[in-house]
Design a protein around this motif. Sequence first.
Motif: not given
Ligand code: FAD
Length: 403
Positions: A13-15, A36-38, A79-81, A299-301, A316-318, A376-378
């Motif tokens: 979502y972030g990248g 770059i993505n896996k 894959t980022v190593e 995002g999550d990092c 969160t994705a949001q 709403l979720k949809k």
């Molecule tokens: P991600 O979306 O996880 O993307 C990370 C990307 O990096 C992926 O494409 C992955 O393949 C890539 N990657 C990872 N390691 C490497 C590597 N070494 N080399 C190359 N590429 C790599 N959030 C909400 O806001 N609402 C919700 O309803 C919600 N429901 C959720 C339900 C579930 C089951 C889960 C697991 C999470 C949910 N979340 C929800 C949380 C949300 O999904 C995360 O916060 C969000 O995905 C974070 O986005 P991101 O871009 O940081 O990471």
Amino acid sequence: MKRPTILVLGAGYGGLTTVVNLQKMVSADEAEIILINKNDYHYETTWLHEVGAGTISPDKARYPISSVINHNVRFVQATVENLDVNTKKVETSAGEFTYDYLVIGLGFEGETFGIKGLKEYALSLTNINTARQVREHIEYQFASWSLDEVKDDSKLTIIVGGAGFTGIEFLGELGNRIPELCKEFDIPQEKVRVLCVEAAPMVLPGFDPQLVEYAKTQLSKKGIEFSIGTPLVEATPEGVKIKKGEDEFEFVKAGTVVWAAGVRGNSLIETSGIESNRARIAVRKDMRAPGFDDVFVVGDCAFLLNEEAGRPYPPTAQIAMQQAVNIAKNIKHLMKGEDTETFVYDDKGAVCSLGHDDAIGNAMGRKFTGKTASALKKVVDDRALFLVGGVGLTLKKGKFKFL
Ligand code: FAD
């Protein structure tokens, strides 16, 4: 003059949102954008509970990255190593990259808190393939129970560790899927046991207590059992050990254990040269890493404090998608020698599904339950598709069965 290189790691979502915004703002003459993505596809992490339960197919939850990026972006499937921000080197399975601006969006990993046996014996909903593994494992257990002459009913027990957002959404899907599986594999439904084990004293921390009560009641009606305030202390090939009291433990035999409690950032962060805690970087107000003016984290990092509430924003994705928009703008500002903008989170609420036909949520200052919350979720899911890929992607991948 050489045009700057913007290197984006991860197409979650972030990248990916960073890139689709950048490609509109930055021309090929102004900068080289490398993503770059896996995998060559993006998956909807927020739909993984559905893939894991088998209520949607893995293909429904993913789409090709090439379908949403344009000719301004060079996509590299790798894959980022290793990454090192001091030398500005990113090592990948497709070679080494450097950058003028880096965006780290490598997502999350499961946090097992050192609990014995979890890494070895529990499954997870971390990416599309682990989710697919959960689905296939459950189906395998059910199929073998059917064929066994001497039946071991524990094959039909599913333990879900964690009653947070992911755990509850997964339980909701299981509630819908179990009756279908029983029919498919000729299993009397009363033989199946789904147990949610949670260490904290409550379900869905942070959610309105009335909505939480609704969620628990609805899931209980679907046959889900809860063991709350009881930490899971060990997983073995046979099942899990649960702490029930000071010196009291219970062992529950189970064919499937899914760990859905707790996430941390991508472990590559820990050797990147940037200070982090549980692989999450406490970013500055403009989403840059502390001490590195050319590195953004999304995002999550990223770890970002909600100063009003005095606690971090949940990952969160949001928030990831909103941060991405801010980062794209800030890279453009830096390229023009301008000041960066502070990231301001616009909390649009949260909706937690309880299967495809039920949910709880708060949005626009109101509480929602049942079919309205589910619709709403949809809308939320479709909006995420729209923000990345417009109407075309939404029509192709969206969820439109609202009632
Ligand atoms: P991600 O979306 O996880 O993307 C990370 C990307 O990096 C992926 O494409 C992955 O393949 C890539 N990657 C990872 N390691 C490497 C590597 N070494 N080399 C190359 N590429 C790599 N959030 C909400 O806001 N609402 C919700 O309803 C919600 N429901 C959720 C339900 C579930 C089951 C889960 C697991 C999470 C949910 N979340 C929800 C949380 C949300 O999904 C995360 O916060 C969000 O995905 C974070 O986005 P991101 O871009 O940081 O990471």
